[in-house]
Scaffold this motif. Structure first.
Motif, PDB file in Angstrom:
ATOM      1  N   LEU A  41      25.256  33.241  78.288  1.00 20.69           N
ATOM      2  CA  LEU A  41      25.790  32.910  76.960  1.00 20.69           C
ATOM      3  C   LEU A  41      24.757  33.131  75.861  1.00 20.69           C
ATOM      4  O   LEU A  41      25.097  33.568  74.766  1.00 20.69           O
ATOM      5  CB  LEU A  41      26.286  31.465  76.920  1.00 20.69           C
ATOM      6  N   LEU A  42      23.487  32.841  76.157  1.00 24.54           N
ATOM      7  CA  LEU A  42      22.435  33.021  75.157  1.00 24.54           C
ATOM      8  C   LEU A  42      22.339  34.472  74.716  1.00 24.54           C
ATOM      9  O   LEU A  42      22.111  34.758  73.540  1.00 24.54           O
ATOM     10  CB  LEU A  42      21.080  32.548  75.703  1.00 24.54           C
ATOM     11  N   SER A  43      22.533  35.395  75.630  1.00 23.91           N
ATOM     12  CA  SER A  43      22.414  36.811  75.282  1.00 23.91           C
ATOM     13  C   SER A  43      23.531  37.278  74.351  1.00 23.91           C
ATOM     14  O   SER A  43      23.394  38.299  73.686  1.00 23.91           O
ATOM     15  CB  SER A  43      22.370  37.669  76.551  1.00 23.91           C
ATOM     16  N   ASP A  44      24.621  36.527  74.269  1.00 27.60           N
ATOM     17  CA  ASP A  44      25.740  36.892  73.397  1.00 27.60           C
ATOM     18  C   ASP A  44      25.629  36.321  71.985  1.00 27.60           C
ATOM     19  O   ASP A  44      26.413  36.691  71.107  1.00 27.60           O
ATOM     20  CB  ASP A  44      27.061  36.417  74.011  1.00 27.60           C
ATOM     21  N   ILE A  45      24.669  35.424  71.755  1.00 30.81           N
ATOM     22  CA  ILE A  45      24.498  34.801  70.440  1.00 30.81           C
ATOM     23  C   ILE A  45      23.655  35.740  69.566  1.00 30.81           C
ATOM     24  O   ILE A  45      22.647  36.273  70.039  1.00 30.81           O
ATOM     25  CB  ILE A  45      23.808  33.426  70.572  1.00 30.81           C
ATOM     26  N   PRO A  46      24.026  35.945  68.302  1.00 25.38           N
ATOM     27  CA  PRO A  46      23.218  36.798  67.427  1.00 25.38           C
ATOM     28  C   PRO A  46      21.778  36.288  67.314  1.00 25.38           C
ATOM     29  O   PRO A  46      21.522  35.083  67.356  1.00 25.38           O
ATOM     30  CB  PRO A  46      23.925  36.694  66.071  1.00 25.38           C
ATOM     31  N   ASP A  47      20.851  37.227  67.168  1.00 20.24           N
ATOM     32  CA  ASP A  47      19.440  36.898  66.997  1.00 20.24           C
ATOM     33  C   ASP A  47      19.232  36.223  65.636  1.00 20.24           C
ATOM     34  O   ASP A  47      20.066  36.353  64.728  1.00 20.24           O
ATOM     35  CB  ASP A  47      18.609  38.174  67.077  1.00 20.24           C
ATOM     36  N   LEU A  48      18.109  35.497  65.494  1.00 18.73           N
ATOM     37  CA  LEU A  48      17.799  34.843  64.220  1.00 18.73           C
ATOM     38  C   LEU A  48      17.852  35.855  63.076  1.00 18.73           C
ATOM     39  O   LEU A  48      17.367  36.982  63.213  1.00 18.73           O
ATOM     40  CB  LEU A  48      16.410  34.202  64.256  1.00 18.73           C
ATOM     41  N   TYR A  49      18.441  35.457  61.991  1.00 21.23           N
ATOM     42  CA  TYR A  49      18.597  36.220  60.743  1.00 21.23           C
ATOM     43  C   TYR A  49      19.611  37.360  60.852  1.00 21.23           C
ATOM     44  O   TYR A  49      19.861  38.044  59.872  1.00 21.23           O
ATOM     45  CB  TYR A  49      17.252  36.759  60.237  1.00 21.23           C
ATOM     46  N   GLU A  50      20.211  37.565  62.007  1.00 18.19           N
ATOM     47  CA  GLU A  50      21.165  38.655  62.181  1.00 18.19           C
ATOM     48  C   GLU A  50      22.449  38.438  61.378  1.00 18.19           C
ATOM     49  O   GLU A  50      23.084  39.386  60.938  1.00 18.19           O
ATOM     50  CB  GLU A  50      21.497  38.825  63.660  1.00 18.19           C
ATOM     51  N   THR A  51      22.831  37.186  61.162  1.00 16.28           N
ATOM     52  CA  THR A  51      24.052  36.906  60.403  1.00 16.28           C
ATOM     53  C   THR A  51      23.753  36.553  58.944  1.00 16.28           C
ATOM     54  O   THR A  51      24.654  36.188  58.200  1.00 16.28           O
ATOM     55  CB  THR A  51      24.867  35.759  61.040  1.00 16.28           C
ATOM     56  N   GLU A  52      22.480  36.672  58.561  1.00 15.29           N
ATOM     57  CA  GLU A  52      22.094  36.358  57.184  1.00 15.29           C
ATOM     58  C   GLU A  52      22.919  37.211  56.223  1.00 15.29           C
ATOM     59  O   GLU A  52      23.077  38.407  56.413  1.00 15.29           O
ATOM     60  CB  GLU A  52      20.605  36.633  56.994  1.00 15.29           C
ATOM     61  N   GLY A  53      23.473  36.588  55.226  1.00 17.39           N
ATOM     62  CA  GLY A  53      24.289  37.302  54.258  1.00 17.39           C
ATOM     63  C   GLY A  53      25.776  37.263  54.570  1.00 17.39           C
ATOM     64  O   GLY A  53      26.592  37.588  53.714  1.00 17.39           O
ATOM     65  N   LEU A  54      26.138  36.863  55.777  1.00 19.57           N
ATOM     66  CA  LEU A  54      27.556  36.720  56.101  1.00 19.57           C
ATOM     67  C   LEU A  54      28.070  35.413  55.510  1.00 19.57           C
ATOM     68  O   LEU A  54      27.419  34.374  55.624  1.00 19.57           O
ATOM     69  CB  LEU A  54      27.783  36.708  57.611  1.00 19.57           C
ATOM     70  N   ASN A  55      29.223  35.453  54.905  1.00 18.84           N
ATOM     71  CA  ASN A  55      29.801  34.243  54.314  1.00 18.84           C
ATOM     72  C   ASN A  55      30.391  33.307  55.361  1.00 18.84           C
ATOM     73  O   ASN A  55      30.473  32.105  55.143  1.00 18.84           O
ATOM     74  CB  ASN A  55      30.890  34.610  53.305  1.00 18.84           C
ATOM     75  N   ASN A  56      30.828  33.861  56.474  1.00 19.71           N
ATOM     76  CA  ASN A  56      31.535  33.046  57.460  1.00 19.71           C
ATOM     77  C   ASN A  56      31.148  33.466  58.891  1.00 19.71           C
ATOM     78  O   ASN A  56      31.987  33.983  59.627  1.00 19.71           O
ATOM     79  CB  ASN A  56      33.040  33.179  57.227  1.00 19.71           C
ATOM     80  N   PRO A  57      29.888  33.218  59.286  1.00 17.00           N
ATOM     81  CA  PRO A  57      29.472  33.615  60.633  1.00 17.00           C
ATOM     82  C   PRO A  57      30.173  32.780  61.702  1.00 17.00           C
ATOM     83  O   PRO A  57      30.722  31.716  61.414  1.00 17.00           O
ATOM     84  CB  PRO A  57      27.970  33.339  60.632  1.00 17.00           C
ATOM     85  N   LEU A  58      30.128  33.268  62.919  1.00 21.74           N
ATOM     86  CA  LEU A  58      30.730  32.529  64.040  1.00 21.74           C
ATOM     87  C   LEU A  58      29.787  31.449  64.549  1.00 21.74           C
ATOM     88  O   LEU A  58      28.583  31.689  64.700  1.00 21.74           O
ATOM     89  CB  LEU A  58      31.026  33.465  65.204  1.00 21.74           C
ATOM     90  N   CYS A  59      30.327  30.283  64.803  1.00 21.25           N
ATOM     91  CA  CYS A  59      29.614  29.246  65.554  1.00 21.25           C
ATOM     92  C   CYS A  59      29.905  29.571  67.018  1.00 21.25           C
ATOM     93  O   CYS A  59      31.063  29.548  67.440  1.00 21.25           O
ATOM     94  CB  CYS A  59      30.125  27.863  65.172  1.00 21.25           C
ATOM     95  N   CYS A  60      28.869  29.919  67.778  1.00 23.08           N
ATOM     96  CA  CYS A  60      29.050  30.453  69.127  1.00 23.08           C
ATOM     97  C   CYS A  60      29.073  29.392  70.219  1.00 23.08           C
ATOM     98  O   CYS A  60      29.759  29.549  71.219  1.00 23.08           O
ATOM     99  CB  CYS A  60      27.932  31.451  69.430  1.00 23.08           C
ATOM    100  N   ILE A  61      28.295  28.340  70.041  1.00 23.80           N
ATOM    101  CA  ILE A  61      28.133  27.294  71.057  1.00 23.80           C
ATOM    102  C   ILE A  61      28.239  25.932  70.376  1.00 23.80           C
ATOM    103  O   ILE A  61      27.734  25.747  69.270  1.00 23.80           O
ATOM    104  CB  ILE A  61      26.742  27.385  71.740  1.00 23.80           C
ATOM    105  N   LYS A  62      28.865  24.991  71.069  1.00 24.94           N
ATOM    106  CA  LYS A  62      28.940  23.609  70.565  1.00 24.94           C
ATOM    107  C   LYS A  62      28.229  22.698  71.557  1.00 24.94           C
ATOM    108  O   LYS A  62      28.559  22.676  72.746  1.00 24.94           O
ATOM    109  CB  LYS A  62      30.391  23.171  70.419  1.00 24.94           C
ATOM    110  N   LEU A  63      27.245  21.950  71.047  1.00 21.56           N
ATOM    111  CA  LEU A  63      26.540  20.929  71.829  1.00 21.56           C
ATOM    112  C   LEU A  63      26.833  19.584  71.182  1.00 21.56           C
ATOM    113  O   LEU A  63      27.000  19.501  69.965  1.00 21.56           O
ATOM    114  CB  LEU A  63      25.036  21.192  71.826  1.00 21.56           C
ATOM    115  N   PHE A  64      26.877  18.533  71.981  1.00 25.31           N
ATOM    116  CA  PHE A  64      27.210  17.223  71.420  1.00 25.31           C
ATOM    117  C   PHE A  64      26.600  16.107  72.256  1.00 25.31           C
ATOM    118  O   PHE A  64      26.250  16.291  73.413  1.00 25.31           O
ATOM    119  CB  PHE A  64      28.733  17.044  71.346  1.00 25.31           C
ATOM    120  N   THR A  65      26.489  14.932  71.638  1.00 27.90           N
ATOM    121  CA  THR A  65      26.086  13.731  72.358  1.00 27.90           C
ATOM    122  C   THR A  65      27.368  12.987  72.730  1.00 27.90           C
ATOM    123  O   THR A  65      28.156  12.635  71.856  1.00 27.90           O
ATOM    124  CB  THR A  65      25.181  12.820  71.501  1.00 27.90           C
ATOM    125  N   PRO A  66      27.603  12.761  74.011  1.00 28.22           N
ATOM    126  CA  PRO A  66      28.843  12.102  74.418  1.00 28.22           C
ATOM    127  C   PRO A  66      28.922  10.630  74.025  1.00 28.22           C
ATOM    128  O   PRO A  66      30.006  10.058  74.025  1.00 28.22           O
ATOM    129  CB  PRO A  66      28.863  12.267  75.941  1.00 28.22           C
TER     130      PRO A  66
END
Length: 100
Positions: free
Chosen positions: A9-34
């Protein structure tokens, strides 16, 4: 290598700054405290250090910012539960996440 997110899954996430300038980038992963109200949505992930993430954090405040997987792996909620990945989460546009 992160305990929270498989390498596949990590390999599918855009690299740092790759989505810079996009108005609506994708949130790829959700982490949470149960056992509390904290949630992290990863938008970008550093391919260089394999640790640094950029994303949207919902907790006491909601904000975009940087955090590390190492930091999140060391956090436990009020009942002693570790942060988990939402296995049913599908990549979602940031604007949709921000509305909720």
């Amino acid at each position: 290598m992160s305990k929270l997110i498989p390498q596949t899954l990590l390999s599918d996430i855009p690299d740092l700054y790759e989505t810079e300038g996009l108005n609506n980038p994708l949130c790829c992963i959700k982490l949470f405290t149960p056992d509390s109200n904290w949630t992290w949505y990863i938008i970008e992930f550093s391919k260089a250090d394999t640790n640094t993430c950029y994303g949207y954090v919902k907790g006491l405040e909601s904000e975009l910012g940087y955090f590390t997987l190492e930091e999140l792996e060391s956090v436990y909620g009020s009942l002693g539960l570790a942060i988990e990945r939402d296995l049913s989460f599908e990549p979602t546009p940031f604007a949709t996440i921000k509305k909720n």
